[in-house]
Write a protein that holds these residues in place. Structure first.
Motif, PDB file in Angstrom:
ATOM      1  N   GLN A 259       0.833  -1.205   0.000  1.00 30.91           N
ATOM      2  CA  GLN A 259       0.000   0.000   0.000  1.00 30.91           C
ATOM      3  C   GLN A 259       0.867   1.254   0.000  1.00 30.91           C
ATOM      4  O   GLN A 259       0.650   2.190  -0.770  1.00 30.91           O
ATOM      5  CB  GLN A 259      -0.908  -0.004   1.229  1.00 30.91           C
TER       6      GLN A 259
ATOM      7  N   MET B 197       2.385   1.797  -3.344  1.00 33.51           N
ATOM      8  CA  MET B 197       1.403   2.272  -4.322  1.00 33.51           C
ATOM      9  C   MET B 197       1.170   3.775  -4.152  1.00 33.51           C
ATOM     10  O   MET B 197       1.080   4.519  -5.139  1.00 33.51           O
ATOM     11  CB  MET B 197       0.109   1.481  -4.140  1.00 33.51           C
ATOM     12  N   LEU B 198       1.091   4.238  -2.909  1.00 31.89           N
ATOM     13  CA  LEU B 198       0.888   5.669  -2.670  1.00 31.89           C
ATOM     14  C   LEU B 198       2.121   6.465  -3.091  1.00 31.89           C
ATOM     15  O   LEU B 198       2.026   7.560  -3.645  1.00 31.89           O
ATOM     16  CB  LEU B 198       0.573   5.922  -1.195  1.00 31.89           C
TER      17      LEU B 198
ATOM     18  N   TYR C  26       2.073   6.806  -6.666  1.00 32.14           N
ATOM     19  CA  TYR C  26       1.093   7.820  -7.054  1.00 32.14           C
ATOM     20  C   TYR C  26       1.710   9.222  -6.971  1.00 32.14           C
ATOM     21  O   TYR C  26       1.555  10.038  -7.869  1.00 32.14           O
ATOM     22  CB  TYR C  26      -0.133   7.714  -6.145  1.00 32.14           C
TER      23      TYR C  26
END
Lengths: 250, 174
Positions: free
Chosen positions: B40, B43-44, B47
């Protein structure tokens, strides 16, 4: 092992050697039992790893958390149907990009043009099939369920074999359209990757495997026993080639 | 990353590789809860840095971030004494299953344990090649080594795995 060639074994095994080196190593294999045994051991190890299904997919809870954490985009809060539409639109964009790239690569020969047009359509059909609920019309790992499902739906009877023992389990089948005719699409899996095999009758004589690809997708096509086969996937080229060899030999 | 076109591009190109991110994290840190957190986090981070993605292989780009995130966590955990010696007993899950499943489960357990016992650099090339199906070029990009050394890393990792499996067989044997 001190034959001086063992350094190439893993590159050969992974399909990563250039054609000349691969051919050299192949002829070396006939003479060197040590390398041949080492190669067989690698194949066994890969088979065991594939059968053990060690791939750790993201749990649903993680997927939900990531979706919640990503800053709100127009799609994040949209109803499910809208998100699917967006995914479909993205796939269409990808498909048209892929088509464009293939079209750009068009060579001049008439047969080649036809082949590239087919490659484009096969790739489009593969991308379409990845949309939710589009993958299979008949979902079964049993070849004796999938084969009769095609009866009466096509003007030919495709051979259906399960390749689960080789690490490519059959997932199902569906009808599709390629080159303006109805074709059988057989769906196989390798880890989390999807392989589509499109099959239709052909009057061409048997031909060796030919391959190509674009945008991370690879296709391999061949003709055998009056049937044309196109296999497409996002698998590594070497893996898809292994699949094609096993299917064409079955 | 403010504009929604970029967000949509991120969701179309990067988010679908969440499985790959989780798989690599799971095998690098060998713990389920932490693997989810790290996937997670990566992934951030991806981003935030998506503006720096110049196109190309989105999966390799994401996995490179996952790998860095995991190695940072491993280094900190080691410093803080959290990453104790890998405890086999903690990771062996005994489940009641029908016999046929139990045999497949035992084989899976044997391979998982052998893989988890390898050094991280060996584990990651095997996971990338055998589970994720990456090419040498992609492995080179993700792990930041010249493509010429991927083959020798894989060769060493496979030797280690075979030796580890041999040891497992002897341990389990009569």
């Amino acid at each position: 092992m001190t034959c001086g060639q063992e350094q190439w074994l893993h590159g050969y095994f992974d399909g990563e050697l250039d054609a000349v080196r691969a051919a050299e190593f192949e002829s070396h294999l006939e003479a060197c039992t040590a390398c041949a045994q080492a190669l067989a051991a690698q194949e066994e190890l890969r088979r065991a790893l594939g059968a053990a299904d060690l791939y750790a997919r993201a749990p649903a809870a993680l997927r939900a958390r990531v979706r919640a954490e990503l800053p709100r985009s127009p799609t994040a809060g949209a109803p499910r149907a809208a998100r699917w539409l967006l995914a479909a639109a993205a796939a269409l964009v990808l498909a048209s990009l892929a088509s464009f790239a293939l079209w750009r690569a068009l060579p001049t020969g008439r047969d080649d043009v036809a082949e590239h047009e087919l490659a484009r359509q096969v790739l489009d059909a593969h991308l379409r099939s990845l949309q939710p609920t589009h993958l299979t019309d008949v979902a079964s790992t049993d070849q004796h369920t999938v084969k009769p499902w095609f009866d009466g739906k096509l003007d030919f009877a495709p051979a259906v074999v399960d390749l689960a023992p080789d690490g490519f389990p059959l997932v199902g089948g569906r009808l599709d359209v390629v080159g303006g005719r109805s074709v059988a699409a057989l769906v196989y899996a390798r880890r989390k990757h999807v392989i589509n095999v499109f099959v239709w009758p052909s009057e061409k004589a048997g031909a060796d495997l030919r391959s190509g690809g674009e945008h991370g997708y690879t296709w391999i096509q061949w003709t055998r026993s009056g049937m044309r086969f196109w296999a497409v996937s996002d698998l590594a080229a070497a893996d898809l080639e292994e699949f094609a060899r096993r299917l064409s030999a079955s | 990353m403010a504009d929604s076109e970029e967000q949509q591009r991120f969701e179309a190109l990067v988010v679908p590789h969440l499985d790959a991110a989780h798989n690599l994290a799971r095998w690098l840190v060998r713990r389920d809860a932490e693997a989810q957190d790290l996937a997670q986090e990566a992934m951030l981070r991806a981003y935030r840095f998506f503006g720096g993605f110049r196109g190309g292989d989105a999966r390799a780009w994401l996995l490179k971030i996952v790998r860095n995130t995991c190695y940072t966590w491993l280094a900190n955990a080691r410093g803080a004494g959290q990453e104790e010696e890998f405890d086999e007993a903690q990771h062996v899950v005994a489940e009641e299953t029908p016999e046929s499943l139990a045999i497949a489960g035992a084989e899976r357990e044997r391979l998982a344990r052998a893989l988890e016992g390898l050094p991280p650099r060996s584990r990651e090339v095997l996971v990338l090649r055998e589970l994720e199906g990456c090419s040498y070029k992609e492995i080179a990009e993700i792990t930041g080594v010249p493509i010429g050394t991927v083959m020798s890393s894989l060769s060493r990792a496979r030797d280690r795995l075979q030796k580890a499996l041999g040891a497992e067989v002897r341990k389990a044997g009569p």
